[in-house]
Write an enzyme that holds these catalytic residues in place. Sequence first.
Site, PDB file in Angstrom:
ATOM      1  N   HIS A   1       0.795  -1.225   0.000  1.00 11.02           N
ATOM      2  CA  HIS A   1       0.000   0.000   0.000  1.00 11.02           C
ATOM      3  C   HIS A   1       0.826   1.273   0.000  1.00 11.02           C
ATOM      4  O   HIS A   1       0.246   2.368   0.007  1.00 11.02           O
ATOM      5  CB  HIS A   1      -0.929   0.023   1.226  1.00 11.02           C
ATOM      6  CG  HIS A   1      -2.134  -0.841   1.083  1.00 11.02           C
ATOM      7  ND1 HIS A   1      -3.288  -0.432   0.465  1.00 11.02           N
ATOM      8  CD2 HIS A   1      -2.363  -2.119   1.471  1.00 11.02           C
ATOM      9  CE1 HIS A   1      -4.180  -1.406   0.487  1.00 11.02           C
ATOM     10  NE2 HIS A   1      -3.648  -2.440   1.087  1.00 11.02           N
TER      11      HIS A   1
ATOM     12  N   LYS B   1      -7.944  13.460   5.801  1.00  6.21           N
ATOM     13  CA  LYS B   1      -7.162  12.233   5.658  1.00  6.21           C
ATOM     14  C   LYS B   1      -6.161  12.186   6.806  1.00  6.21           C
ATOM     15  O   LYS B   1      -6.037  13.130   7.579  1.00  6.21           O
ATOM     16  CB  LYS B   1      -6.431  12.194   4.314  1.00  6.21           C
ATOM     17  CG  LYS B   1      -5.559  13.411   4.031  1.00  6.21           C
ATOM     18  CD  LYS B   1      -4.935  13.351   2.653  1.00  6.21           C
ATOM     19  CE  LYS B   1      -5.942  13.616   1.569  1.00  6.21           C
ATOM     20  NZ  LYS B   1      -6.113  12.506   0.644  1.00  6.21           N
ATOM     21  N   ARG B   2      -5.461  11.091   6.911  1.00  6.35           N
ATOM     22  CA  ARG B   2      -4.419  10.964   7.928  1.00  6.35           C
ATOM     23  C   ARG B   2      -3.401  12.093   7.770  1.00  6.35           C
ATOM     24  O   ARG B   2      -3.051  12.483   6.663  1.00  6.35           O
ATOM     25  CB  ARG B   2      -3.748   9.596   7.787  1.00  6.35           C
ATOM     26  CG  ARG B   2      -2.656   9.293   8.771  1.00  6.35           C
ATOM     27  CD  ARG B   2      -2.288   7.820   8.676  1.00  6.35           C
ATOM     28  NE  ARG B   2      -1.884   7.438   7.330  1.00  6.35           N
ATOM     29  CZ  ARG B   2      -0.621   7.473   6.888  1.00  6.35           C
ATOM     30  NH1 ARG B   2       0.348   7.894   7.672  1.00  6.35           N
ATOM     31  NH2 ARG B   2      -0.336   7.082   5.657  1.00  6.35           N
TER      32      ARG B   2
ATOM     33  N   THR C   1      -8.335   6.835  -1.365  1.00  8.28           N
ATOM     34  CA  THR C   1      -9.732   6.455  -1.593  1.00  8.28           C
ATOM     35  C   THR C   1     -10.679   7.608  -1.255  1.00  8.28           C
ATOM     36  O   THR C   1     -11.801   7.639  -1.761  1.00  8.28           O
ATOM     37  CB  THR C   1     -10.126   5.211  -0.775  1.00  8.28           C
ATOM     38  OG1 THR C   1      -9.839   5.433   0.612  1.00  8.28           O
ATOM     39  CG2 THR C   1      -9.378   3.979  -1.265  1.00  8.28           C
TER      40      THR C   1
ATOM     41  N   LYS D   1     -14.294   8.811  -3.019  1.00 11.97           N
ATOM     42  CA  LYS D   1     -15.555   9.040  -2.308  1.00 11.97           C
ATOM     43  C   LYS D   1     -16.092  10.438  -2.573  1.00 11.97           C
ATOM     44  O   LYS D   1     -17.306  10.626  -2.764  1.00 11.97           O
ATOM     45  CB  LYS D   1     -15.337   8.824  -0.811  1.00 11.97           C
ATOM     46  CG  LYS D   1     -14.981   7.389  -0.452  1.00 11.97           C
ATOM     47  CD  LYS D   1     -14.345   7.292   0.927  1.00 11.97           C
ATOM     48  CE  LYS D   1     -13.721   5.925   1.138  1.00 11.97           C
ATOM     49  NZ  LYS D   1     -12.836   5.864   2.315  1.00 11.97           N
TER      50      LYS D   1
ATOM     51  N   LYS E   1       1.393  14.044   2.556  1.00  9.56           N
ATOM     52  CA  LYS E   1       0.061  14.424   2.093  1.00  9.56           C
ATOM     53  C   LYS E   1      -0.081  15.940   1.961  1.00  9.56           C
ATOM     54  O   LYS E   1      -1.045  16.427   1.389  1.00  9.56           O
ATOM     55  CB  LYS E   1      -1.005  13.845   3.026  1.00  9.56           C
ATOM     56  CG  LYS E   1      -1.032  12.315   3.002  1.00  9.56           C
ATOM     57  CD  LYS E   1      -2.062  11.746   3.963  1.00  9.56           C
ATOM     58  CE  LYS E   1      -2.034  10.226   4.000  1.00  9.56           C
ATOM     59  NZ  LYS E   1      -2.584   9.592   2.785  1.00  9.56           N
TER      60      LYS E   1
END
Length: 800
Positions: A356, A544-545, A651, A655, A550
């Site tokens: 992942h 998100k995390r 993901t 969504k 990120k």
Amino acid sequence: MNPSVSTLKDELIQTLKTNYGYSPEDATDRQMYGSVLTVVQSYLSRKRADYLDSLKQNDKKRIYYMSMEFLVGRSLRNNLYNLNMESAMKQAVSELGFDLETIYDMEPDPGLGNGGLGRLASCYMDAATTLEYPFTGFSIRYEFGIFRQKIVDGWQMEFPDDWLELGGYWLTPRNDEAMEIHFDGHVEEKWDEHGLTTIHRDYYTVRAVPYDLMISGKDSKTVNCLRLWRAEAPTSQSFDMHTFSRGEYVKSMEEDAKAESISKVLYPADDHIEGKRLRLKQQYFFVSASLQTIIREHLRNNPTLDNLPEKAVIHINDTHPALCVPELMRILLDECGYEWETAWELTCRTLAYTNHTVMSEALERWDLGLFEQHLPRITSIIKEINRRFCKDVFDFHPEKRGQLSSMAIIGDNQVRMANLCVVACYSVNGVSALHSDILKNDLFKDYNDIFPGKLTNVTNGIASRRWLCQDNPLLSDYITELIGDGFVHDWDQLAKLRDFADDSAVLRKLADIKLENKKRLAKYISTANGINVDPSSLFDVQVKRLHEYKRQLMNALHICHLYLQIKNHGLTIQPRTFLFGAKASPGYYMAKEIIRFICALGDVINRDPAVKGMLKVIFLADYKVSLAEMIYPAAEISEQISQAGKEASGTGNMKMMLNGALTLGTMDGANIEIYNQVGPDNIFIFGMDTDQVNQTRLNGYNPRGLYESDPHIREVLDFVRDGGLDGKNFDSIREYLLNSDTYMSLADFDSYRQMQAHVGDVYRDAETWNRMSLLNIAGAGYFSADRAVQEYVDHIWSNQ
């Protein structure tokens, strides 16, 4: 299974009387909550029993999915929807004087995951169950889960998440199927006429008690099971009567506490040796208990393990369950008496692995000494796997001898878990086209050369029924009105929406639905944060995390830039509400600093009259599935701004796309495939691609040069340096950006800034924006978990 309203009322009344001793008029919301869950659980149990009976009549291959996380979210609405019972239950509860929405809100999110990894596992369980594949998930029943997040003076504080008090209704304990797990001790090897015998001595035992969470599928006869393991000391060890009698009461229960700590929390901090020990024990604990269960189930229906690969596939979800490799070997060698070569063949043909991430910290490397202390038998097996692999490479692939130091499973006194998976598993897949190419051409290139065809791709998918039909009923119902309800089981049918791309009435209706969802979220923000936001403003969302790659920080720098442009330079912008939601790992200092920075920025902006009506910044604490279910339908911009080459897939991007948000992102992960689905005119792409990132790194990234040459960057960083955020010190952020940011936020800043300005311009043209939104919904069918699971079945799980 479509019980009538009167049947459900009778069952609720009887459950209230039996379990609580009350009639409906005397019962509390809490008692009705327990009764509703109990009644639904009883339907699931009966359906599960029928399904298990049917499995005896066919010979379907069993799928066992090993994951440290299963972020299932709330179960009640999902089960009622899947069982087609929601309308009847709502009326039954109402006629008894209660409100089903209130009961929904009482249910906690199970603390069984942190982010996309765990949610993906749950999406696949939902899809596989709907598609009627026998799919069993395995994980740990974390007592307190990840943590409950509160923001105090801008700083993340972590508190225990006691989700089991109300969430435990869904869990069925199975003490009759408990397993023993052995740690520590030493290994003795003896040779006799039958060969080598290995004996593990002087170990201590932890008991693994299973709790089953039933998973329903939409319009499906199947009910699958997520098995969660709780750790406890064996009865004989859990309480020392002699010590207790001496008055040493706490010490008398030490063994029980020692065992139970294994299943207390998800991802205990591992920046110290005790945390590392606990994480290693967690991984072996759930892997060993799960594999023992799988083998026992197989032998219940088959006389031998010789056909295990034909009857079962054990899927390793990221590197955390990599111990499946040596543990399956241990069972085959020590408990079942197989020779090494046969055991290795069975192991390699049974195990598959999904990678992942390319982030080094997530590929997991464990100190060999720690392994030898706590898992002596497993260590000896890994050493032998490594010895044989290195010999094979040396003998049969002489061109790779120079790469053995990096390819070996053991190196630099460490056990490399990703290498172990790639060597042993018959299939290794990435989770987006770009990610899989990076695995083949970079991270695992040498393995790809000697194991041709092993590395493959399955792009991630989401539980679209949950993220659209359940969480955004206004949009789901309208789509049904336009194209029928066939999309619920065939998500490619969303493409029919393209026929309405130029229908002004349809576009206006989509805008009205989005506004209603934004009003719902604005109401939550008002209650949770005490801040009123304008639902007519553009909702720009990054949830998100929290991780440096990120680049939530780049988003925050741009917000600071907008603030200074409005305040100091008279800029007028399309009103914008920036929304963040994220948890930082408790030991991750920089991630926590970024949260503090975002919160400080919001405090300054939200009270400044100079920007009133144009800019708001909201950090939504304790981000989790139930909060995401409210955010995604309201999102208009989906921030997917990771440095290219770092996000395996994502993901959340799928969504929000499904709910009509437009992606603002780099060419990274699944953003590339979203781009391919919607075309360049319906997505906002900026920044360096992967090749440009690599070239910039090769040439030498010079953030100080960017600071000197770009007046916008300089203005923002000087504002921070000079105490513009209420005098709070953020030297750590500034120094990080100028000296050590390997994710190059400043390099992409100008491109990001320009694209954000373009976003504002496009948003002013409502019809163009709404058309883009519709085309994103129309292109989202590809990202259904139904498609992803079917690809796994067709190309991985059905083949060895």
